[in-house]
Design a protein around this motif. Structure first.
Motif, mmCIF file in Angstrom:
data_model
loop_
_atom_site.group_PDB
_atom_site.id
_atom_site.type_symbol
_atom_site.label_atom_id
_atom_site.label_comp_id
_atom_site.label_asym_id
_atom_site.label_seq_id
_atom_site.Cartn_x
_atom_site.Cartn_y
_atom_site.Cartn_z
ATOM 1 N N THR A 1 -5.418 -3.811 -7.952
ATOM 2 C CA THR A 1 -5.734 -3.435 -6.580
ATOM 3 C C THR A 1 -6.471 -4.590 -5.922
ATOM 4 O O THR A 1 -7.088 -5.419 -6.591
ATOM 5 C CB THR A 1 -6.617 -2.166 -6.510
ATOM 6 O OG1 THR A 1 -7.828 -2.402 -7.216
ATOM 7 C CG2 THR A 1 -5.892 -0.953 -7.067
ATOM 8 N N ARG B 1 0.863 -1.186 0.000
ATOM 9 C CA ARG B 1 0.000 0.000 0.000
ATOM 10 C C ARG B 1 0.893 1.227 0.000
ATOM 11 O O ARG B 1 1.809 1.333 0.808
ATOM 12 C CB ARG B 1 -0.891 -0.015 1.236
ATOM 13 C CG ARG B 1 -1.834 1.178 1.369
ATOM 14 C CD ARG B 1 -2.809 0.885 2.511
ATOM 15 N NE ARG B 1 -3.562 2.024 2.973
ATOM 16 C CZ ARG B 1 -4.697 2.446 2.434
ATOM 17 N NH1 ARG B 1 -5.190 1.823 1.391
ATOM 18 N NH2 ARG B 1 -5.339 3.472 2.937
ATOM 19 N N ASN C 1 -6.878 5.351 -0.125
ATOM 20 C CA ASN C 1 -7.517 4.382 -1.024
ATOM 21 C C ASN C 1 -7.621 4.950 -2.438
ATOM 22 O O ASN C 1 -7.307 4.272 -3.417
ATOM 23 C CB ASN C 1 -8.911 3.996 -0.513
ATOM 24 C CG ASN C 1 -8.868 3.066 0.674
ATOM 25 O OD1 ASN C 1 -7.841 2.475 0.992
ATOM 26 N ND2 ASN C 1 -9.995 2.937 1.348
ATOM 27 N N ASN D 1 -4.148 4.909 -4.125
ATOM 28 C CA ASN D 1 -3.718 3.592 -4.596
ATOM 29 C C ASN D 1 -4.502 3.157 -5.836
ATOM 30 O O ASN D 1 -3.928 2.598 -6.772
ATOM 31 C CB ASN D 1 -3.813 2.562 -3.467
ATOM 32 C CG ASN D 1 -2.648 2.680 -2.521
ATOM 33 O OD1 ASN D 1 -1.617 2.057 -2.706
ATOM 34 N ND2 ASN D 1 -2.791 3.527 -1.506
ATOM 35 N N CYS E 1 -5.099 -1.815 -1.585
ATOM 36 C CA CYS E 1 -3.672 -2.107 -1.704
ATOM 37 C C CYS E 1 -3.363 -2.426 -3.161
ATOM 38 O O CYS E 1 -4.251 -2.715 -3.950
ATOM 39 C CB CYS E 1 -3.294 -3.307 -0.836
ATOM 40 S SG CYS E 1 -3.600 -3.053 0.912
#
Length: 105
Positions: free
Chosen positions: A44, A10, A24, A27, A52
């Motif tokens: 992801t 992450r 979030n 990513n 992540c």
């Protein structure tokens, strides 16, 4: 012989680490950007509700140089994305604060 390696990680720099929603978004944006540049496909996944990144290497022709190039590209994209999102959310926070002050008048 080929081997399968899956790395889950992450990107969470200090500036956005405390805000899971922004992290979030960051990513997710990193994953989309690297794919749009045709450098790699970094998927992801969610671990405990946190977005992540997942890097999978299964191609037997993948070299350490290839992986180094992907990591360097990820680093560059991640830093630019975090900077952009930090600025965007900072502006939104300021607008919300002004709206709160204005509505209490």
């Amino acid at each position: 012989s080929s081997s399968l390696a899956i790395l889950t990680f992450r990107y969470a720099p200090e500036a956005i680490r405390s805000n899971n929603s922004v992290c979030n978004d960051c990513n997710t944006a990193i994953s989309k950007k690297i794919a749009s540049e045709n450098k790699a496909v970094i998927f992801t996944t969610r671990l405990k509700k946190l977005v992540c990144l997942r890097m999978c290497t299964i191609n037997p022709n993948t070299t350490m140089e290839d992986i180094d190039e992907v990591v360097e590209t990820l680093d560059s994209i991640a830093k630019a994305t975090a900077t952009r999102l930090t600025a965007k959310h900072s502006v939104l926070f300021k607008i919300q604060e002004v709206m709160k002050i204005d509505s209490s008048s």
